[in-house]
Write a protein that holds these residues in place. Structure first.
Motif, PDB file in Angstrom:
ATOM      1  N   ILE A 201      -2.374  -4.819   1.225  1.00 52.44           N
ATOM      2  CA  ILE A 201      -2.766  -6.230   1.158  1.00 52.44           C
ATOM      3  C   ILE A 201      -1.877  -7.070   2.068  1.00 52.44           C
ATOM      4  O   ILE A 201      -2.345  -7.979   2.771  1.00 52.44           O
ATOM      5  N   TYR A 202      -0.570  -6.758   2.067  1.00 54.19           N
ATOM      6  CA  TYR A 202       0.361  -7.494   2.934  1.00 54.19           C
ATOM      7  C   TYR A 202       0.002  -7.288   4.405  1.00 54.19           C
ATOM      8  O   TYR A 202       0.052  -8.237   5.204  1.00 54.19           O
ATOM      9  N   GLU A 203      -0.370  -6.060   4.781  1.00 56.86           N
ATOM     10  CA  GLU A 203      -0.738  -5.796   6.173  1.00 56.86           C
ATOM     11  C   GLU A 203      -1.962  -6.610   6.578  1.00 56.86           C
ATOM     12  O   GLU A 203      -2.085  -7.031   7.737  1.00 56.86           O
ATOM     13  N   LEU A 204      -2.868  -6.848   5.648  1.00 56.61           N
ATOM     14  CA  LEU A 204      -4.045  -7.666   5.950  1.00 56.61           C
ATOM     15  C   LEU A 204      -3.660  -9.118   6.208  1.00 56.61           C
ATOM     16  O   LEU A 204      -4.323  -9.809   6.993  1.00 56.61           O
ATOM     17  N   THR A 205      -2.604  -9.578   5.535  1.00 57.10           N
ATOM     18  CA  THR A 205      -2.161 -10.951   5.790  1.00 57.10           C
ATOM     19  C   THR A 205      -1.535 -11.095   7.173  1.00 57.10           C
ATOM     20  O   THR A 205      -1.507 -12.191   7.738  1.00 57.10           O
ATOM     21  N   GLU A 206      -1.015  -9.972   7.716  1.00 54.98           N
ATOM     22  CA  GLU A 206      -0.421  -9.990   9.049  1.00 54.98           C
ATOM     23  C   GLU A 206      -1.499  -9.906  10.136  1.00 54.98           C
ATOM     24  O   GLU A 206      -1.465 -10.643  11.119  1.00 54.98           O
ATOM     25  N   LYS A 207      -2.438  -8.975   9.924  1.00 53.02           N
ATOM     26  CA  LYS A 207      -3.522  -8.798  10.906  1.00 53.02           C
ATOM     27  C   LYS A 207      -4.721  -8.154  10.211  1.00 53.02           C
ATOM     28  O   LYS A 207      -4.594  -7.102   9.591  1.00 53.02           O
ATOM     29  N   VAL A 208      -5.867  -8.783  10.340  1.00 51.41           N
ATOM     30  CA  VAL A 208      -7.090  -8.292   9.690  1.00 51.41           C
ATOM     31  C   VAL A 208      -7.850  -7.373  10.641  1.00 51.41           C
ATOM     32  O   VAL A 208      -8.007  -7.688  11.823  1.00 51.41           O
TER      33      VAL A 208
ATOM     34  N   LYS B 242      -8.524  -1.581   8.180  1.00 59.35           N
ATOM     35  CA  LYS B 242      -7.637  -1.907   7.063  1.00 59.35           C
ATOM     36  C   LYS B 242      -8.437  -2.348   5.838  1.00 59.35           C
ATOM     37  O   LYS B 242      -8.108  -1.979   4.702  1.00 59.35           O
TER      38      LYS B 242
END
Length: 261
Positions: free
Chosen positions: A193-200, A204
């Motif tokens: 979920i955190y990685e999605l906040t960085e780049k969608v 992912k």
């Protein structure tokens, strides 16, 4: 179209027949034909010519997965293959990190040399290599200490081992592997979920959705952590679907024939 998991599995693996010692069950599970004696398959329920594959008391008959249990097994094995493949890819990544840690200076020199070669092309297309995020990320890796890279390789190998063990356990439908799959997968959900906040990205998003569905499906379908009655209810469901159990119950509940006196 509804899939007949019982006949589908029998077509691939063959039938499973059993000769119970109890006479009333023998009468329910066998039939005499012009071609010889036939016995009911414990999986699909069809009569199969030939000698039974096993014999003994009804309580010792093999517990053959049927219907919903076969569908669940198919899904678990799909997840098992995905986990095992992921583990193998992580092993390759760990080996790459380890190899990089042993030849860090040589790789840096190779990178800088080839960067100078492509620099005129980048300038032609108005691309600033010196301020490129990709180039900056690669250069940062050259600054990592040898011990740090070894730690990363070790952590990747540990993660790969968990994935491979999980995959093997799920393939053989081991309950401990189902718990491991739920706990290990759920533990990484916050990171995804955190990685999605960085780049969608669609990859992912798809990975996150699959992992969430996998956690919910395994926990609910396998009645883990006490859900839907827990292990006792799960075992009762499996036994109640057994053809031998169904026929035994039918024999017990069947009314006795009336006698005219």
């Amino acid at each position: 179209m509804k899939i007949d998991w019982n006949r589908r599995t029998c077509a691939r693996r063959g039938h499973i027949t059993y000769l119970p010692h109890e006479t009333h069950l023998q009468e329910r599970l066998h039939a005499s034909t012009a071609l010889g004696t036939a016995w009911r398959c414990l999986r699909c329920g069809d009569f199969v010519l030939g000698e039974p594959h096993g014999s003994g008391p009804a309580r010792d008959a093999p517990l053959v997965p049927r219907g919903k249990a076969l569908r669940d097994l198919f899904i678990l094995r799909f997840l098992a293959v995905e986990r095992a493949l992921r583990g193998l890819f992580v092993v390759l990544a760990a080996l790459a990190v380890w190899q990089f840690s042993n030849s860090q200076d040589a790789v840096r020199q190779f990178f800088d040399k080839n960067l100078d070669v492509v620099r005129p092309v980048a300038v032609h297309f108005h691309y600033d290599l010196d301020h490129s995020p990709v180039v900056d990320t690669i250069r940062k890796t050259f600054g990592y200490q040898h011990s740090t890279l070894l730690l990363v390789a070790a952590l990747l190998l540990a993660y790969a081992l968990v994935e491979i063990v999980e995959g093997v356990g799920l393939w053989w439908s081991q309950r401990w592997a189902e718990y491991l799959a739920v706990v290990a997968t759920a533990a990484f959900l916050p990171l995804e979920i955190y990685e999605l906040t960085e780049k969608v990205s669609w990859v992912k998003i798809a990975t996150l959705v699959i992992n969430i569905l996998a956690v919910l499906y395994i926990a609910v379908a396998k009645r883990l952590f006490g859900l839907r009655g827990g292990r006792a209810a799960f075992d009762e469901e499996r036994h109640s679907a057994s053809l031998m159990e169904v026929e035994t119950s039918a024999g017990v509940s069947a009314p006795a024939p009336a006698h005219n006196g």
